[in-house]
Design an enzyme around this catalytic site. Sequence first.
Site, PDB file in Angstrom:
ATOM      1  N   ASP A  76     -14.236  12.022  17.559  1.00 47.96           N
ATOM      2  CA  ASP A  76     -14.210  13.417  17.093  1.00 47.96           C
ATOM      3  C   ASP A  76     -14.569  14.415  18.189  1.00 47.96           C
ATOM      4  O   ASP A  76     -14.600  15.613  17.934  1.00 47.96           O
ATOM      5  CB  ASP A  76     -15.204  13.620  15.933  1.00 47.96           C
ATOM      6  N   LYS A 104     -32.325   9.742   8.680  1.00 45.91           N
ATOM      7  CA  LYS A 104     -33.209   9.581   7.520  1.00 45.91           C
ATOM      8  C   LYS A 104     -33.540   8.110   7.249  1.00 45.91           C
ATOM      9  O   LYS A 104     -34.479   7.801   6.536  1.00 45.91           O
ATOM     10  CB  LYS A 104     -32.550  10.211   6.288  1.00 45.91           C
ATOM     11  N   ARG A 121     -25.600  15.157  17.429  1.00 41.78           N
ATOM     12  CA  ARG A 121     -25.787  14.259  16.283  1.00 41.78           C
ATOM     13  C   ARG A 121     -27.293  14.154  16.065  1.00 41.78           C
ATOM     14  O   ARG A 121     -28.033  13.901  17.008  1.00 41.78           O
ATOM     15  CB  ARG A 121     -25.163  12.904  16.623  1.00 41.78           C
ATOM     16  N   ASP A 144     -17.649   7.155  16.327  1.00 41.80           N
ATOM     17  CA  ASP A 144     -17.118   8.300  15.601  1.00 41.80           C
ATOM     18  C   ASP A 144     -17.245   9.576  16.432  1.00 41.80           C
ATOM     19  O   ASP A 144     -16.320  10.394  16.498  1.00 41.80           O
ATOM     20  CB  ASP A 144     -17.925   8.441  14.301  1.00 41.80           C
ATOM     21  N   PHE A 195     -21.908  10.973  -4.151  1.00 39.17           N
ATOM     22  CA  PHE A 195     -22.769  11.400  -3.041  1.00 39.17           C
ATOM     23  C   PHE A 195     -21.956  12.166  -1.992  1.00 39.17           C
ATOM     24  O   PHE A 195     -22.365  13.211  -1.494  1.00 39.17           O
ATOM     25  CB  PHE A 195     -23.417  10.170  -2.398  1.00 39.17           C
ATOM     26  N   PHE A 236     -23.523   1.935  15.323  1.00 39.43           N
ATOM     27  CA  PHE A 236     -22.236   1.513  15.904  1.00 39.43           C
ATOM     28  C   PHE A 236     -21.114   2.452  15.442  1.00 39.43           C
ATOM     29  O   PHE A 236     -20.296   2.922  16.253  1.00 39.43           O
ATOM     30  CB  PHE A 236     -21.979   0.054  15.492  1.00 39.43           C
ATOM     31  N   LYS A 289     -14.683   4.852   3.746  1.00 41.13           N
ATOM     32  CA  LYS A 289     -15.422   5.262   4.944  1.00 41.13           C
ATOM     33  C   LYS A 289     -16.925   5.353   4.719  1.00 41.13           C
ATOM     34  O   LYS A 289     -17.711   5.171   5.648  1.00 41.13           O
ATOM     35  CB  LYS A 289     -14.877   6.624   5.426  1.00 41.13           C
ATOM     36  N   ASP A 294      -8.822   8.608   7.465  1.00 43.06           N
ATOM     37  CA  ASP A 294      -9.364   9.940   7.716  1.00 43.06           C
ATOM     38  C   ASP A 294      -8.764  10.538   8.995  1.00 43.06           C
ATOM     39  O   ASP A 294      -8.313  11.686   9.008  1.00 43.06           O
ATOM     40  CB  ASP A 294     -10.891   9.847   7.848  1.00 43.06           C
ATOM     41  N   ASP A 313     -22.004  15.996  -0.706  1.00 39.78           N
ATOM     42  CA  ASP A 313     -22.153  16.309   0.711  1.00 39.78           C
ATOM     43  C   ASP A 313     -21.124  17.347   1.148  1.00 39.78           C
ATOM     44  O   ASP A 313     -21.438  18.301   1.859  1.00 39.78           O
ATOM     45  CB  ASP A 313     -21.946  15.022   1.524  1.00 39.78           C
ATOM     46  N   ASP A 314     -19.879  17.144   0.727  1.00 37.30           N
ATOM     47  CA  ASP A 314     -18.789  18.076   1.049  1.00 37.30           C
ATOM     48  C   ASP A 314     -19.088  19.457   0.467  1.00 37.30           C
ATOM     49  O   ASP A 314     -18.881  20.488   1.115  1.00 37.30           O
ATOM     50  CB  ASP A 314     -17.456  17.574   0.464  1.00 37.30           C
TER      51      ASP A 314
END
Length: 372
Positions: free
Chosen positions: A110, A61, A115, A106, A250, A101, A211, A185, A254-255
Site C-alpha cells: 500500500d 492492542k 503504522r 501490507d 467488527f 507478517f 482478509k 482487495d 471499523d469502516d
Amino acid sequence: MHDHTAAAHNRATVAHNKKRFLEAWPPIVKELTGFMKSHHMPENSLQWFTKNLEYNAPGGKLNRGISVVDTVELLLGKTLHGEEYQRVALLGWCVELLQAFFLVSDDIMDASITRRGQDCWYRVKETGIKPVSSVGMIAINDAFMLEGSIYHLLKVHFKKELYYVELLELFHETTFLTEIGQMIDLITAPEDQVDLSQFSLQRHKLIVIYKTAYYSFYLPVALAMYYVGLSSDTLHGHARAILIPLGEYFQVQDDYLDCFGTPEQIGKIGTDILDNKCSWCINAALQKCDVAQRKILDDNYGQKNPESEARVKKVFADLKLPEMYEAYEEKSVQHLRKLIDEVDETPIDGAKVGMKKEVYTSFLAKIYKRTK
C-alpha cells in the site's frame, strides 16, 4: 456494581492482561534469536532479527493474541499461571507474529507511511545496525522471517501434542485465506484507479471475511479450542458460524468509524475515502444513491484532496448513512445473539470441557457500540 465502577474494573483487567501477555514476549525473542545463534549467525544478523521482532510484533492492542489466553481461561474456568500461562501466551504470540507478517507486507503493497504511530518498517532509515542502516526492501524477507518464526515455535513447543497437525493446518489455512482476501482487495480497489462499478456490498463482504475475520476472530478461538481438547469438526464449524459474522460486523464498524468517528475518538485520521478503499460506507451509499449523487461519488471518491472528500461525506450524510449503520448494527447483533443462545455447552466426543457461550458473548461485548 455501577456502570462507571464496572468500566474502571474492566479497564484495569484489560491493562493487567496486556501487561502479563507482554511479559511472555522477551523469552520468545530470546528463543528465536537463540535458534539463530545455534546456527552460528553473525552478530549483526541477530541484532537485525531482534529489531524486526521488537519493532513489528509487540505494538498495537494485541487483542488477537490476548484473546487466545482469555478463551483458554474461560473454557477451563481458571486463571493460568507459570509455565502453562507461558505456553498458551506463546500460541497468542504466534497470532501476533502472523499479524506482523501481514502488516509489514501490507504496508509495502500500500506504500503506507506510518503504522501504530511509528514509521512503517520498510521506511525505517536508521536501524543503528551496521553496515546497512535503512530497511527498505529487506522488509520483504523480514516479513517471511516473522512468518517462519511461528512454525519454529510451534515445532519446539507443540510437536508432541495430538493436535500438533491441527495447529499447523489452522495457521497455514488461515494464512492462505487471508492472502486470498488481500488479493481480492488489491484488485478491487487499486489506489490509483477509481472504478466504483467494481464495488458492491457482496464484494465488500468477501474481502472482509477473508482478509480479516478468519485470522482475527476464528484463529485465536480455534487455537484455544484445540489446546483444551475441543477438536471436533462440528464444534469448529459452529465456532466459524458465529465468529465469521462477528468479524464481519467488527470490520463494518471499523469502516463506519473511519468515516464518522473523530480522530480523538478513534486515535487516527480516517483515510478510506482518500485511499479509494472498498469500505462499507461507499458500498452502502452506492446501493442507495440517485444518479446525481452517483456522479458526485464517481468524480470525488479516491481523489487525494480534502474538497473531494468533503463532497463524498456530504452525500453520505444526505443518504443518512449513520441511520443505515445503526439498523445494520442492530440486525447483526440480534442475529449473533440468537446464534450464541443456541450454543450447546455439553462436552462432546470425549472432551473434558464443552464450548462456552461466554467465549462469544465476551467478544461481542468488546465490540458492540465501541467508539474506537
